[in-house]
Design an enzyme around this catalytic site. Structure first.
Site: not given
Length: 363
Positions: A241, A249, A254, A258, A283, A301
């Site tokens: 996440d 945002n 937005h 994106d 997300e 990683r």
């Protein structure tokens, strides 16, 4: 009207992306045309057999007829069973050769053999155009057909008053056959590429290009069937996440959000390769982490790779939750455990991974 324009757009995708996709098209075409090719071959064999059985008197060379008939049956069986484009194309060529040999043996015992050369050659040349998936194998077969039929009859055809018309007929039939073969191939290619694009739209996330939730879940189900069914370690589910994405945002818009999602998805895909990764919604991303690599090492990683992105000029981090797949637990339980591990990572300060050792929620 809008829907019609979308369909037209799909049908304009008329080129292959790479040689691998072109090879896949050949394999798919062989598979999809096997039934049609075998049916047409069976029709040709039946027509030839009826012509043999109804011959009166039975002056036909039975040895030649037997070889041609058995050769056609063998080629039909090979056409149905062969999966590779080369083997299947060879089988279709062999069938045409044996059919033409059978027809040639049949017409040689007629009162005027030369009369049958042109109509039979035209029928075979045009009739076989749908069953060949490539123009090379079709062209080779067409040349073989006319070579066999014209052997011993060409001189008689060329010494008639209508020799020019004979040559024109031969060239016209060959041109028609090649044109039909190319049209059939172009139509198959158009359908294949349209299906490819539809599959991409159905199973790929439009923004990031990685698998969407539907495709990812199908991959998980297939993976579990293959591993748990064979009593192998099914690996882990990794949920990712983007940290503080709502603030990105709200502050930057937005469009920037994106760009961040697309950059994060590419980083996940690079780290996860060749394993399956997908965007599960918003997300949140997922990785199907196979056994053999330490999942915590992979998670760390991944966090480091995203932190180094500077996506859209913004510092970006992710939190990672990892849970093992277990044969006794449904997928929903594994997702719930990985989700709890993910939010545990966020509570511990974000930009980190948490591995739960069981499908019970981590403390």
């Amino acid at each position: 009207m809008h829907f019609s324009r979308r369909i037209e757009h799909l049908e304009r995708q008329d080129d292959f992306r790479d040689p691998a996709e072109q090879q896949l098209f050949r394999q798919v075409t062989v598979r999809d045309t096997r039934s049609l090719a075998t049916a047409i071959q069976g029709f040709g064999w039946t027509v030839w057999l009826v012509s043999v059985l109804l011959r009166h008197p039975p002056a036909l060379d039975l040895v030649a007829a037997g070889i041609a008939g058995l050769g056609m049956l063998a080629a039909m069986a090979l056409t149905w069973s062969a999966r590779g484009p080369v083997a299947n194309g060879t089988a279709r060529c062999l069938y045409i050769v044996f059919l033409t040999l059978g027809l040639k043996a049949d017409i040689l015992v007629t009162s005027v053999p030369v009369f049958w050369v042109l109509p039979l050659g035209a029928a075979v040349t045009v009739g076989m155009s749908p069953i060949f998936t490539g123009w090379i194998s079709y062209g080779f077969s067409a040349v073989a057909v006319w070579s066999i039929l014209l052997l011993g009859q060409l001189d008689a055809l060329l010494h008639t008053d209508d020799a020019d018309w004979v040559l024109l007929f031969l060239l016209s039939v060959m041109a028609l056959g090649v044109t039909l073969n190319l049209l059939f191939r172009h139509e198959r290619q158009r359908i294949f590429l349209s299906q490819r694009e539809l599959a991409r739209l159905a199973f790929r996330d439009g923004l990031t290009g990685v698998h969407n939730r539907r495709s990812f879940m199908l991959a998980v189900d297939e993976h579990l069937r293959q591993t748990i069914g064979l009593d192998r370690d099914p690996g882990h589910l990794v949920l990712i996440d983007v940290d503080d994405f709502k603030q990105i945002n709200d502050r930057h818009g937005h469009d920037i959000g994106d760009q961040v999602l697309a950059a994060v998805a590419q980083a996940i895909e690079r780290c996860a390769a060749p394993q399956v990764c997908g965007r599960l919604g918003g997300e949140e991303f997922g990785v199907l982490h196979a056994a053999g690599v330490d999942p915590e090492t992979f998670g760390r990683r991944l966090c480091e790779a995203v932190a180094q992105l500077n996506a859209a000029g913004l510092p970006t981090t992710v939190s990672v939750g990892i849970a093992p797949f277990r044969a006794e637990d449904p997928v929903s339980v594994t997702f719930r455990a990985a989700d709890e591990a993910l939010y545990c990572a966020k509570r511990q300060g974000k930009n980190r991974c948490v591995l739960t050792s069981s499908t019970a929620a981590p403390g």
